[in-house]
Every structure is written in C-alpha cells, then in structure tokens.
Design an enzyme around this catalytic site. Structure first.
Site, PDB file in Angstrom:
ATOM      1  N   CYS A 117       0.852  -1.272  -0.104  1.00 40.87           N
ATOM      2  CA  CYS A 117       0.079   0.105  -0.012  1.00 40.87           C
ATOM      3  C   CYS A 117       0.869   1.411   0.006  1.00 40.87           C
ATOM      4  O   CYS A 117       0.251   2.360  -0.227  1.00 40.87           O
ATOM      5  CB  CYS A 117      -0.848   0.011   1.161  1.00 40.87           C
ATOM      6  N   HIS A 258      -2.931   7.376   2.747  1.00 35.77           N
ATOM      7  CA  HIS A 258      -3.548   5.994   2.206  1.00 35.77           C
ATOM      8  C   HIS A 258      -4.974   5.544   2.707  1.00 35.77           C
ATOM      9  O   HIS A 258      -5.393   5.940   4.113  1.00 35.77           O
ATOM     10  CB  HIS A 258      -2.494   4.764   2.745  1.00 35.77           C
ATOM     11  N   ASN A 288     -10.255   0.006   0.314  1.00 34.42           N
ATOM     12  CA  ASN A 288      -8.699  -0.036   0.472  1.00 34.42           C
ATOM     13  C   ASN A 288      -8.098  -0.594  -1.071  1.00 34.42           C
ATOM     14  O   ASN A 288      -8.213  -1.807  -1.168  1.00 34.42           O
ATOM     15  CB  ASN A 288      -8.081  -0.584   1.564  1.00 34.42           C
TER      16      ASN A 288
HETATM   17  O1  UT7 Z   1      -3.233  -1.007   4.020  1.00 29.84           O
HETATM   18  C1  UT7 Z   1      -3.258  -1.743   5.136  1.00 29.84           C
HETATM   19  C2  UT7 Z   1      -4.378  -2.823   5.128  1.00 29.84           C
HETATM   20  N1  UT7 Z   1      -4.748  -3.061   6.374  1.00 29.84           N
HETATM   21  C3  UT7 Z   1      -5.467  -2.209   7.070  1.00 29.84           C
HETATM   22  O2  UT7 Z   1      -5.415  -1.122   7.196  1.00 29.84           O
HETATM   23  C4  UT7 Z   1      -6.123  -3.005   8.640  1.00 29.84           C
HETATM   24  C5  UT7 Z   1      -5.896  -2.172   9.842  1.00 29.84           C
HETATM   25  N2  UT7 Z   1      -6.904  -2.824  10.696  1.00 29.84           N
HETATM   26  C6  UT7 Z   1      -8.372  -2.093  10.601  1.00 29.84           C
HETATM   27  O3  UT7 Z   1      -8.495  -1.645   9.737  1.00 29.84           O
HETATM   28  C7  UT7 Z   1      -9.043  -2.984  11.857  1.00 29.84           C
HETATM   29  O4  UT7 Z   1      -8.333  -3.611  12.783  1.00 29.84           O
HETATM   30  C8  UT7 Z   1     -10.000  -3.768  11.179  1.00 29.84           C
HETATM   31  C9  UT7 Z   1     -11.171  -3.054  10.573  1.00 29.84           C
HETATM   32  C10 UT7 Z   1      -9.361  -4.753  10.411  1.00 29.84           C
HETATM   33  C11 UT7 Z   1     -10.741  -4.598  12.366  1.00 29.84           C
HETATM   34  O5  UT7 Z   1     -11.403  -3.532  13.252  1.00 29.84           O
HETATM   35  P1  UT7 Z   1     -11.244  -3.730  14.850  1.00 29.84           P
HETATM   36  O6  UT7 Z   1     -12.026  -2.632  15.572  1.00 29.84           O
HETATM   37  O7  UT7 Z   1      -9.700  -4.039  15.160  1.00 29.84           O
HETATM   38  O8  UT7 Z   1     -12.072  -5.309  15.215  1.00 29.84           O
HETATM   39  P2  UT7 Z   1     -11.325  -6.473  15.733  1.00 29.84           P
HETATM   40  O9  UT7 Z   1     -10.699  -7.292  14.881  1.00 29.84           O
HETATM   41  O10 UT7 Z   1     -11.234  -6.413  17.157  1.00 29.84           O
HETATM   42  O11 UT7 Z   1     -13.028  -7.306  15.556  1.00 29.84           O
HETATM   43  C12 UT7 Z   1     -13.817  -7.129  16.465  1.00 29.84           C
HETATM   44  C13 UT7 Z   1     -15.061  -8.051  16.198  1.00 29.84           C
HETATM   45  C14 UT7 Z   1     -14.623  -9.467  16.408  1.00 29.84           C
HETATM   46  O12 UT7 Z   1     -15.610 -10.294  16.887  1.00 29.84           O
HETATM   47  P3  UT7 Z   1     -15.347 -10.788  18.433  1.00 29.84           P
HETATM   48  O13 UT7 Z   1     -13.948 -11.337  18.666  1.00 29.84           O
HETATM   49  O14 UT7 Z   1     -15.296  -9.409  19.326  1.00 29.84           O
HETATM   50  O15 UT7 Z   1     -16.814 -11.428  18.799  1.00 29.84           O
HETATM   51  C15 UT7 Z   1     -14.469  -9.994  14.923  1.00 29.84           C
HETATM   52  O16 UT7 Z   1     -14.503 -11.335  14.859  1.00 29.84           O
HETATM   53  O17 UT7 Z   1     -15.697  -7.999  14.966  1.00 29.84           O
HETATM   54  C16 UT7 Z   1     -15.593  -9.081  14.346  1.00 29.84           C
HETATM   55  N3  UT7 Z   1     -15.341  -8.935  13.035  1.00 29.84           N
HETATM   56  C17 UT7 Z   1     -16.728  -8.749  12.268  1.00 29.84           C
HETATM   57  N4  UT7 Z   1     -17.784  -8.647  12.471  1.00 29.84           N
HETATM   58  C18 UT7 Z   1     -18.723  -8.469  11.329  1.00 29.84           C
HETATM   59  C19 UT7 Z   1     -14.368  -9.057  11.930  1.00 29.84           C
HETATM   60  N5  UT7 Z   1     -14.606  -8.687  10.763  1.00 29.84           N
HETATM   61  C20 UT7 Z   1     -15.896  -8.594  10.864  1.00 29.84           C
HETATM   62  C21 UT7 Z   1     -16.822  -8.295   9.833  1.00 29.84           C
HETATM   63  N6  UT7 Z   1     -18.226  -8.377   9.826  1.00 29.84           N
HETATM   64  N7  UT7 Z   1     -16.491  -8.182   8.419  1.00 29.84           N
END
Ligand code: UT7
Length: 332
Positions: A117, A258, A288
C-alpha cells in the site's frame, strides 16, 4: 547525460475504478457481516471489483491514458514507466512491460515496484529521483491493484476492506526551482512479515494442491496490530518530512492519506493536529485499493478543485512489509 534539473512536477493525473460496484449489503450476502459493522469499523460503504478477465494492467492502462491526456503529452515522449503493484498480472514478466505494450509506448525502461500500500509513494520517490538524475525526462507512475484476486471470500476480517482500482501521474523534469515533488521519505521494517501477507505462490511456498486447499494464496492480516502501527508510522513520517523541509502542519493545505480505514485517518489527524477537513478521503466509495489508493484520491481531489497552484500537499502511506512513506508536494 543531460544537465541536472532541479525540480520534478506532476503534469497530469488519472484514475480508473471498475464499473462493478459492490455494496456492504452485497458483501453481507457472501460473508457473515453487516453494513453497520463495515461502516462503523472502517468507514467503507462500497468498493469496486474488476470484471471477469479485467486484469491489473487493464486498469493501469485506463488510468495512465487519462494521466497522459491530462498532461497533454504524446506517448512517445514517455521514457520511464513504473507500476507499483502487489497483484501483478502474473509473477513475470512485470505488469509495467505489459502496460508498455498495451499503451504503445517506446522500448523504454519499465519495471514493477512492490511496496504494497506504500507503493505509490515509493514509485513517486523512485521516479522523481530518476528524473532528477537527468537520465529521464517524462515518467509514467502507476499504482494499480486487483485486490479481489487475492481476497479470501470466506474471511470476513479481510474481504470487506479492499477494492480494485488504478491511478497514475505523469512526472516531468522542470527547471523552475522549489515546486513539484519537494521531498519523499520511505521506510520499512520486515521483521514481522506475517502481520499482513500472502503466504503462498512465491519461492518460499510455491503453489501446490496443498497450498490451494489451505487457502494460502489469499491475504492474511493481523488487523489490530497493523492499525496501531499505521497510526504511529504515518504520524511520524508526516512530521519528519515537514520538519526536514522547514514546514509545520499548519502550512499544509491538503493531506492525502492511504485509504485503509477512516478510524486510522481520524487517529492520524489527531496525532498531527490537523482537522479532518484538511484530508481528502474516498475510501467510503472505493475501500482500500492498496497501491492505487493515494493516486485515486489525488486525482479526485485535483479534479474536484481541492488542489490549487501553490498548495502544499502531503501524501502519506503505510502497508505490508511493513513499508511506509510520505511525499511533500508544492503544487505547480
Ligand atoms: O493497507 C493496510 C491494510 N490493512 C489495514 O489497514 C487494517 C488495519 N486494521 C483495521 O482496519 C481494523 O483492525 C479492522 C477493520 C481490520 C478490524 O477492526 P477492529 O476494531 O480492530 O475489530 P476486531 O478485529 O477487534 O474485531 C472485532 C469483532 C470480532 O468479534 P469478537 O471476537 O469481538 O466477537 C471480529 O470477529 O468484529 C468481528 N469481525 C466482524 N464482524 C462483522 C471482524 N470482521 C468482521 C466483519 N463483520 N467483517
């Protein structure tokens, strides 16, 4: 070798996003997710996915053609093409060579650059320094990724975040001083590649029936860790480039970060003490798009009249590697 030229300016921008719009509700039909979760956790409402048979080079060519038109140059004048991509048409030859042929460019220097990225900023930096050397005159810099080709549509934690697209700029050497691409900083830390990676398909784990069965040709990501690192490195590299060019954040007219996650951009804005109004964002509509993301937002901001002559524009990115980078532009 021609004489040293002090400045490198952007004379044309272009962008391309596939026609196929995929909304969050569409994604919710594929994986267990919801419009509300995707919007609130990332800021994304919809993304574009390439059509059947549409490759990274096809998108790159469309964006490049627009940038060439905007610059008002003839294709024969271009003597360098760099394509920043992590989803090339094929492992080799480079997508840049395919673009060279599809655009009917001369037998010029053409190569791919892989910085995920951060690729657009790495390519701007590389291209502008090649022009500054005096060895090249007009460069076509492209960021293009078909992320849908590496998304695991059984993994809701990644597949909802990415989209496909391409963007391009024409760089030209100029003898007016103090304008154009003033400076770039690029960096990396490869100590933990598993934070964001595609395990198989390279030399360490060549494609096999087992690797396909284990879904190892798709993106794997530790989103939480990447989030924290992204905010920290983008904040740092933004401050570093301003400081070493004797600017402060208040002098920045527009930031193009980004486009990964609106919460990352919010945190970056707070960290560098700039209001969100000074950021141009379009991730709500494109998700993204990896290497394409900064150029896609730059082209949109320019065409919308958000960038004017004399403006100080800061580009800042992070990505797999980890890689990161910033570019400071005095728009000409
Ligand atoms: O260019 C570089 C590319 N990468 C990035 O920029 C990624 C950077 N990170 C992020 O953008 C965020 O960390 C995410 C958007 C990927 C995730 O957000 P988060 O607030 O860190 O969520 P999390 O991973 O802590 O997940 C929270 C909950 C989990 O459930 P439990 O364990 O709390 O029950 C996940 O399983 O959300 C759940 N979850 C979803 N639920 C519905 C994860 N993905 C999804 C989804 N829909 N698509």
């Amino acid at each position: 070798m021609s004489q040293f030229l002090p400045s490198v300016i952007i004379t044309g921008t272009g962008a391309y996003a596939p026609a196929n719009v995929v909304t969050n509700d569409d994604m919710a039909k594929i994986v267990d997710t919801s419009d509300d979760w995707i919007r609130s956790r990332s800021g994304i409402s919809e993304r574009r996915f390439a059509g059947d048979g549409e490759s990274t080079s096809d998108m790159a060519v469309a964006a490049a053609a627009q940038a060439i038109d905007a610059a008002g140059i003839d294709r024969s004048e271009i003597d360098l093409v760099i394509v920043a991509t992590m989803t090339p048409d094929m492992p080799f030859p480079s997508t840049a060579c395919i673009v060279q042929s599809k655009l009917g460019l001369g037998n010029i220097t053409a190569f791919d650059l892989q910085a995920a990225c951060s690729g657009f900023i790495y390519a701007l930096n590389t291209g502008s320094n090649m022009l500054r050397s005096g060895a090249y005159k007009k460069a076509l810099i492209i960021g293009a990724d078909k992320m849908s080709s590496v998304l695991d549509f059984e993994d809701r934690t990644t597949c909802v975040l990415f989209g496909d697209g391409a963007s391009a700029v024409i760089l030209e050497a100029s003898d007016s001083a103090g304008v154009g691409i003033l400076d770039s900083i690029t960096g990396s830390d490869g100590s933990n590649p598993e934070l964001l990676y595609q395990p198989a398909g390279g030399s360490s784990l060549p494609a096999s029936t087992e690797s396909v069965t284990a879904r190892q040709h798709y993106i794997k990501m530790n989103g939480k860790e990447i989030f924290k690192l992204a905010v920290r490195v983008m904040g740092q590299v933004s401050c570093d480039i301003l400081e070493r060019n004797d600017y402060n954040t208040a002098q920045v007219d527009l930031v193009i970060p980004h486009q990964a996650n609106m919460r990352i951009i919010d945190s970056l804005a707070k960290r560098i003490h700039l209001p969100l109004e000074k950021f141009h964002n379009n991730l709500d509509r494109f998700g993204n798009t990896s290497g394409a993301s900064i150029g896609l937002a730059l082209d949109e901001a320019f065409r919308a009249g958000r960038i004017r002559t004399g403006d100080l524009v800061l580009l800042v990115a992070f990505g797999a590697g980890l890689t990161w980078g910033s570019t400071l532009i005095k728009w000409q």
